[in-house]
Design an enzyme around this catalytic site. Structure first.
Site, PDB file in Angstrom:
ATOM      1  N   SER A 155     -22.231   3.982  22.211  1.00  0.00           N
ATOM      2  CA  SER A 155     -23.457   4.719  22.535  1.00  0.00           C
ATOM      3  C   SER A 155     -24.506   3.765  23.067  1.00  0.00           C
ATOM      4  CB  SER A 155     -23.994   5.412  21.279  1.00  0.00           C
ATOM      5  OG  SER A 155     -25.294   5.923  21.490  1.00  0.00           O
ATOM      6  N   TYR A 167     -27.284   4.266  12.738  1.00  0.00           N
ATOM      7  CA  TYR A 167     -26.331   4.766  13.737  1.00  0.00           C
ATOM      8  C   TYR A 167     -26.184   3.736  14.854  1.00  0.00           C
ATOM      9  CZ  TYR A 167     -24.536   7.510  17.663  1.00  0.00           C
ATOM     10  OH  TYR A 167     -23.801   7.949  18.739  1.00  0.00           O
TER      11      TYR A 167
END
Length: 268
Positions: A155, A167
């Site tokens: 990501s 995250y």
């Protein structure tokens, strides 16, 4: 004038015909797009997901399209289930695997002061630990195929701040893992690369599209002025698995409409 044999070799550089692939988390979103992309290009694909009902729905759709896809239920946050998955894959593909796409993952977005120990453990187990362990236990199968390609679905959050510290940390670690494995396993003819999407139209990002202000902020941050589509990510994954990409390894590539390189500019 090119000879027939040369034309055949050129075409094979841009085909996945005869190759085998495992895509985790393939029942929806980016995983579903990757399964379809690889199968459309000739690969035999095995995919897994936690939701058996959803998985069977996708399987019926893929069979109707003539794709060679098999499925099994797996929660990649479970070490035991990951090991069972790889046993299944080894059996289905006779001990050889050309492509591993570590796509399954999860996201928990909240202020850093609000992350719990359970949040941290779950994010790391699902996003990072599973990707490492699956790569580790797939290594013999990838090596046996003679030419292996691992793609980590990372990501942009692993490269720049997006308001999701833990995250982002799980994805940043994934990127470094990809670089390390690329160097370590190059002698086994296994390539490893990471793909870093920005905001893509998938179920995982539905909360963005339901908030008009948030969506506009995302689009304003993105030089191309829009969010991405799942097939714009799956096409890069497929390219990295082609024989034509045989000298590309250890790379972290963004699919983000320019968001990760965008600084600040004022336009009166």
């Amino acid at each position: 004038m090119a000879k027939a044999g040369e034309n055949s070799r050129d075409k094979s550089r841009w085909s996945l015909e005869g190759m085998t692939a495992l895509v985790t988390g393939g029942s929806k979103g980016l995983g579903e797009a990757v399964v379809e992309e690889l199968a459309m290009l000739g690969a035999r694909v095995h995919t897994c997901a936690r939701d058996e009902t959803q998985l069977q729905e996708r399987l019926r759709e893929w069979q109707a399209k003539g794709f060679e896809v098999t499925t099994s239920v797996c929660d990649v946050s479970s070490r035991e289930q990951r090991e069972k998955l790889m046993e299944t894959v080894s059996s289905v593909f006779q001990g050889k695997l050309n492509i591993l796409v570590n796509n399954a993952g999860t996201g928990i977005i909240k202020p850093s002061t609000e992350y719990t120990a359970e949040d941290y453990s779950f994010l790391m187990a699902t996003n990072l630990e599973s990707a490492f362990h699956l790569s580790q236990i797939a290594h013999p199968l990838l090596k046996a195929s003679g030419s292996g390609s691992i793609v980590f679905m990372s990501s942009v959050a692993g490269l720049v701040h997006t308001g999701a510290s833990i995250y982002g940390a799980s994805k940043g670690a994934m990127n470094q893992l990809g670089r390390s494995l690329a160097c370590e396993w190059a002698s086994d003819n296994i390539r490893v690369n990471s793909v870093c999407p920005w905001v893509i139209t998938t179920p995982l990002t539905s909360f963005i599209f339901s908030d008009e202000k948030l969506r506009k902020a995302v689009e304003d941050k993105t030089p191309m002025g829009r969010v991405g589509e799942a097939n714009e990510v799956s096409s890069l994954v497929a390219f990295l698995c082609f024989p034509a990409a045989s000298y590309i390894t250890g790379q972290t590539i963004c699919v983000d409409g320019g968001a990760s390189v965008n600084g600040f500019s004022f336009k009166p």
